[in-house]
Design an enzyme around this catalytic site. Structure first.
Site, short mmCIF file in Angstrom:
data_model
loop_
_atom_site.label_atom_id
_atom_site.label_comp_id
_atom_site.label_asym_id
_atom_site.label_seq_id
_atom_site.Cartn_x
_atom_site.Cartn_y
_atom_site.Cartn_z
N HIS A 108 19.88 -11.83 -23.28
CA HIS A 108 18.56 -11.31 -23.30
C HIS A 108 17.75 -12.36 -24.03
CE1 HIS A 108 20.85 -7.63 -23.82
NE2 HIS A 108 20.16 -7.06 -22.93
N ASP A 111 17.91 -12.18 -27.74
CA ASP A 111 19.28 -12.66 -28.22
C ASP A 111 19.37 -14.18 -28.57
OD1 ASP A 111 20.02 -10.14 -27.63
OD2 ASP A 111 21.14 -10.95 -25.74
C1 XLS Z 1 23.21 -1.33 -22.39
C2 XLS Z 1 23.52 -2.28 -21.20
C3 XLS Z 1 22.94 -3.61 -21.44
C4 XLS Z 1 22.84 -4.57 -20.24
C5 XLS Z 1 21.86 -5.71 -20.54
O1 XLS Z 1 23.91 -0.44 -22.12
O2 XLS Z 1 24.74 -2.51 -20.80
O3 XLS Z 1 23.92 -4.49 -22.30
O4 XLS Z 1 23.93 -5.04 -19.82
O5 XLS Z 1 20.65 -5.41 -20.82
#
Ligand code: XLS
Ligand code: NI
Ligand code: NI
Length: 446
Positions: A108, A111
């Site tokens: 993200h 991140d």
């Molecule tokens: C959350 C999601 C997230 C997505 C990316 O539950 O899995 O981690 O994969 O935003």
């Protein structure tokens, strides 16, 4: 590879390159089945499985939950300046990727870089980190499977991002998705993901669901158009999830998302990113969600993890259930493989797993579990009559009136007349138990 860390500091000392040692090895820090170069059919294991490591669970989270603080102490988190800490985190991440020798990673925007105090500062932080990541990608060969924007953590997104009732919040979501698309393109990302985050609602009394869904369609269309305009040729992905954090999430499951994409004319640019734990939360199986996506020609990528049968939330555990990975790989192989997608471990250590070594052990287990699933699924498809039996089950549609029905050439009256002529159909066994036994037999042969 002699040196698998590229910064000045080694963040995982004592752990060297993880190697394939085979089934007889009892070294916990070695692959027992995943042998990147081993050919399975026409492709190597590496190319079949396209493993990715996620940034967030490994390098951003520290085991904290709503009942208590983090338990996992990370040496890349020591600096108080957020940008300096982000730089350390990047070095730690690339050391980890290369020691595990995975081809891909995912992130993200927040991140990779600090969010910034305003739009322009956030963009410049992210650009800075993208420049550093680019150098590390080139040095190590690790590539970006997908980027995404975190438009759910910041308090402004409490009522959603593109479905927020306040247009000003929608604009901020737009700014974050724009910078994240820029970052993904700059890093050669193969896909771009939208997980709905808080796109859903808690209370129908104050929510105009029709309008919110239209806003989401509009927003995704704008993101698609912007991405294409800056040269993004990869696949946009939507990741369904039925609940958590909202009670009602708009992207409930694969079939809901497929209908949505078709309604807004997005199905040529978007596919689905299926997460195992989200599948089970939606009351389906992992394989079901994969199959629905594959049937629509929209199986894009996979978030590889598992839930907990006893709990109704997203536990994001590492995949260790062999039966699950066999079923998943059967769908993947039968539908032509992962193409530009991959297997991203959207999984986190348990809060009680506090050593840095645990991060390696968890990923080694997940990679071996999918490698075994791949071998078993390949053997089942090559050596058993599974595919032929499935085809034979529908043979009454291959010729005669059944074929005319499939082609749309029968009326309801003609259907009725056929029933009268043939009388009572004979009962044909589905032979489910026999197939289940055959699959178990293959697990021990693969
Ligand atoms: C959350 C999601 C997230 C997505 C990316 O539950 O899995 O981690 O994969 O935003
Ligand atoms: Ni996910
Ligand atoms: Ni999840």
């Amino acid at each position: 590879m002699s040196k698998v860390f590229i910064g000045n500091r080694e963040y995982f000392p004592g752990i060297s390159q993880i190697k394939f040692e085979g089934n007889s090895s009892d070294n916990p820090l070695a692959f027992k089945c995943y042998d990147a170069k081993r050919m399975v059919g026409t492709k190597s294991m590496r190319d079949h499985l396209r493993f990715a490591i996620c940034y967030w669970h490994n390098f951003c989270n520290d085991g904290s939950d709503i009942f208590g603080p983090g338990t996992q102490i990370h040496p890349w988190n020591e600096k108080s300046d957020p940008l300096a800490a982000a730089e350390d985190k990047l070095d730690a991440a690339f050391e980890f990727f290369t020691k595990l020798d995975v081809p891909f990673y995912c992130f993200h925007d927040v991140d990779l870089a600090p969010d910034g105090a305003n739009v322009a500062q956030g963009e410049s932080y992210l650009r800075h980190m993208v420049d550093l990541a680019k150098v590390r990608q080139q040095a190590t060969g690790v590539q970006l499977l997908w980027g995404t924007a975190n438009v759910f953590s910041n308090p402004r997104y409490m009522n959603g991002a593109s479905t927020n009732p306040n247009f000003d919040v929608v604009a901020h979501a737009g700014a974050q998705v724009k910078r994240s698309l820029d970052a993904t393109v700059a890093l050669g990302g193969e896909n771009y993901v939208f997980w709905g985050g808080r796109e859903g609602y808690a209370c129908l009394f104050n929510t105009d669901t029709r309008r919110e869904l239209e806003h989401m369609g509009q927003f995704l269309t704008m993101a698609r158009d912007y991405g294409r305009s800056i040269g993004f040729r990869g696949t946009f992905l939507i990741e369904p999830k039925p609940m958590e954090p909202m009670y009602h999430q708009y992207d409930v499951d694969a079939q809901t998302v497929i209908g949505f994409l078709r309604q807004y004319g997005l199905d040529n640019d978007f596919k689905l990113n299926i997460e195992a734990n989200h599948a089970t939360l939606s009351g389906h199986s992992f394989a079901h969600e994969l199959q629905m996506s594959a049937d629509a020609g929209l199986l894009g990528s996979i978030d590889a993890n598992r839930g907990n049968a006893q709990n109704g939330w997203d536990t994001d555990q590492f995949p260790t259930d062999l039966h699950d990975t066999v079923q998943a790989m059967l769908v993947v192989l039968a539908s032509g493989g992962l193409k530009s997608g991959g297997l991203n471990f959207d999984a986190k250590l348990r809060r009680e797993s506090t050593s840095l070594e645990d991060m390696f052990l968890a990923h080694i287990g997940g990679m071996d579990c999918f490698a075994r699933g791949l071998l078993a699924a390949h053997s089942i498809l090559e050596k058993s009559s599974l595919a032929q039996n499935k085809k034979d089950r529908y043979s009454s549609f291959d010729e005669g009136p059944g074929a005319i029905f499939e082609a749309g050439g029968l009326t309801l009256t003609e259907l009725r007349d056929h029933a009268e002529v043939i009388g009572e159909p004979e009962l044909v066994s589905g032979r489910q138990e026999s197939i289940e036994n055959m699959i178990n037999d293959h697990l021990f042969r693969a």
